[in-house]
Enzyme design. Sequence first.
Site, PDB file in Angstrom:
ATOM      1  CD  GLU A 293      -3.022  -1.099   2.201  1.00 10.97           C
ATOM      2  OE1 GLU A 293      -2.750  -0.603   3.301  1.00 10.97           O
ATOM      3  OE2 GLU A 293      -4.146  -1.569   1.919  1.00 10.97           O
ATOM      4  NE  ARG A 343      -6.507  -6.743  -0.935  1.00  6.99           N
ATOM      5  CZ  ARG A 343      -6.941  -5.643  -0.349  1.00  6.99           C
ATOM      6  NH1 ARG A 343      -7.490  -4.681  -1.076  1.00  6.99           N
ATOM      7  NH2 ARG A 343      -6.852  -5.491   0.952  1.00  6.99           N
ATOM      8  CG  ASP A 372      -7.670  -5.248   4.948  1.00  5.36           C
ATOM      9  OD1 ASP A 372      -7.161  -5.548   6.032  1.00  5.36           O
ATOM     10  OD2 ASP A 372      -7.741  -4.083   4.519  1.00  5.36           O
ATOM     11  CD  GLU A 400      -9.878  -1.098   8.189  1.00  3.39           C
ATOM     12  OE1 GLU A 400      -8.968  -1.735   8.760  1.00  3.39           O
ATOM     13  OE2 GLU A 400      -9.741  -0.566   7.082  1.00  3.39           O
TER      14      GLU A 400
HETATM   15  C1  BDP Z   1      -6.183  -2.062   6.124  1.00  7.93           C
HETATM   16  C2  BDP Z   1      -6.454  -0.681   6.592  1.00  7.93           C
HETATM   17  C3  BDP Z   1      -5.293   0.244   6.448  1.00  7.93           C
HETATM   18  C4  BDP Z   1      -4.036  -0.410   6.999  1.00  7.93           C
HETATM   19  C5  BDP Z   1      -3.819  -1.741   6.335  1.00  7.93           C
HETATM   20  C6  BDP Z   1      -2.669  -2.528   6.911  1.00  7.93           C
HETATM   21  O1  BDP Z   1      -7.562  -0.190   5.879  1.00  7.93           O
HETATM   22  O2  BDP Z   1      -5.610   1.415   7.115  1.00  7.93           O
HETATM   23  O3  BDP Z   1      -2.940   0.399   6.835  1.00  7.93           O
HETATM   24  O4  BDP Z   1      -4.948  -2.543   6.523  1.00  7.93           O
HETATM   25  O5  BDP Z   1      -2.931  -3.529   7.580  1.00  7.93           O
HETATM   26  O6  BDP Z   1      -7.123  -2.872   6.748  1.00  7.93           O
HETATM   27  O7  BDP Z   1      -1.523  -2.213   6.695  1.00  7.93           O
END
Ligand code: BDP
Length: 686
Positions: A293, A343, A372, A400
């Site tokens: 990311e 993904r 996620d 989240e």
């Molecule tokens: C996702 C989140 C993000 C985190 C990422 C992570 O949306 O904010 O930075 O995971 O785990 O769930 O690095």
Amino acid sequence: LSGYEAWLRYDKVKDDQLAAQYQAWTATIAAGSYKQASPIASAINELQLALPKLIGITPQVVIEPSVKQFLAIGVVGSSAYLDESLIGPMAALSHNEGYVLKTITKDEQSYLAIAGASEQAVLYGVFHLLRLMAQGESIDAISLSEQPKYNLRMINHWDNMDGSIERGYAGRSIFFNKNELLADSPRIVDYARLMASIGINGMTINNVNVHRPETFLITEKLLPQVAKFAAVFRSYGIKLFLCVNYAATIELGEVETADPLDARVKEWWKQKAKEVYAAIPDFGGFVVKADSENRPGPFTYGRDHADGANMLGEALKPFGGLVFWRCFVYNCHQDWRDRSTDRARAAYDHFKPLDGRFLDNVILQIKNGPMDFQVREPVSPLFGAMPNTNAVMEFQITQEYTGQQRHVCYLIPQWKEVLEFDTKVKGEGSTVKEIAAGNIHPYTHSGITAVTNIGDDANWTGHHLAQSNLYGYGRLLWNPDLSSEDIAAEWARLTFSESAVVQQMLVDFLMESWSIYESYTSPLGVGWMVTPHYHYGPDIDGYEYSKWGTYHFADHKGIGVNRTVASGTGYTSQYQPDIAAVYENLETCPDELLLFFHHVPYTHVLHSGKTVIQHIYDTHFQGVERVEYWISRWQQLEGEVDAERYNHILGRLQHQLENSKDWRDIINTYFYRKSGIADEQGRTIY
Ligand code: BDP
């Protein structure tokens, strides 16, 4: 009540006989000599704080008790009372964090011994005793021993130095504000107490997304302050870790590259490690999110994750430090028009080929699912797939994708499902639970970590009931064989009241809450359908035509992601053959994950006997009704729960109800319009 004390309320014991029993054992405490700011000192502090509240006495702490009955605490063998011959040969004491609670009679004296293998273990033993007392258990004739299942029992904070918290739903950071460290805040001690009471022994305080201000945490400018946090944690048996920016060399302007094979980069990190350990001799190590990311990583230099992780591992090795290297690696810039990449496959595809290349003090940190932290996902096929590489499982306590602490979603049942999952990587019985304990592959380091859910809200977690996830997380890591119900019951008793009615209501509601949340959000394991970035509230196509790789493929005929080998992305092949076959086949794929693995017509009939479309309608209507039902149950507790918490929770439940209606209506309407198939029961769909 504000909820600040959480499960360490130490409500007054109302039963006089019990109170007298507790007084007899605890009025005098034999503690030998101990150092200030040590776990033993913390244990004594806790007793001095708790006993006046529980039973109205202030205990006397002595070295040699002259009374006939007392409490003796300390490391096994540290005093005549805690001699191994008296404690007995207890297996628990061969584990560094194990302890024994035992009533012993010797030479006309009777005492309750809390003997730990280490000072930290003694602290755990004291919390255990206090938990028993707060639950009204008899402590006469006690004999028990405990040791944790997992060695690494970690908490990750996603706190930024400006005081904001990534995915935080309970206020601002307790560690940082406006780029300052709140090292003297009394809240840090209370937080350490809460964490030690559930056995947490490691913690990162800053976000995995490390930007410039946080990079200074490992510089001489901020290390003295960081060391203050470490000192508080140390006295509660918790090691401090930091998240670091992989490209810190560049971020700090000290070396113009972050190539892990460049001698200057290696040397820089070696010096850095020296500096950090000079400030914090028992520093835990680094957590790293690299090439993920938009965070920098070794890929920029044509190197791989093993090169990157080992470079840091080498630097920390002389000091016994660890590197947690996160496996949340995927292409977040994919072209949605080219949907040939999946993904879900990414972590396994990236890391599996590297098995055996990582140093011994490097640990891969693997999210519980391949996507996620969705409300429902299969277990990550990477977990257990690398026999020669240390691993920890990563859960998400912060809600989240599960209602952001405005909805109730008790996650212990979800984590237990993950832990009980049999990966079969080494035949039957290769459960996640045993892999994480290092019992399947001979890992040198393993355990569990999670993104926490606290902030500076008075009650720590925003929603009072979200405290149960934090409590349960720690209890589960200590002993994953505890049932979700038992953990909920214990938590409800300690946090709310001794009223059986209140406890039963809370336990029943918590136990249903995950299923309720799942029922009105995205169906059958397909995930997402949330407002982009914010991740709260329904937006079905929010991510459907974007670069993040999180699709549901709904059209007028059907929905779901084809991840089969036969005709899809081939993701199923990442599991052991037995398991792959179950997911690959429409007949055997479990309903709750159907749309994760298959694209099916709306008329496809589930094992439940319903069509997919009717399942969507039914669950969405029921979800809202179930929230209504639980609100009515909560309202019956008016007067049984203190007004402050009663009203706070009621307010959140009403908010949950409103929001669940949005989910229901938007999801049902969307699928009705896409499919043109009416609800069998003719309920209102817009
Ligand atoms: C996702 C989140 C993000 C985190 C990422 C992570 O949306 O904010 O930075 O995971 O785990 O769930 O690095």
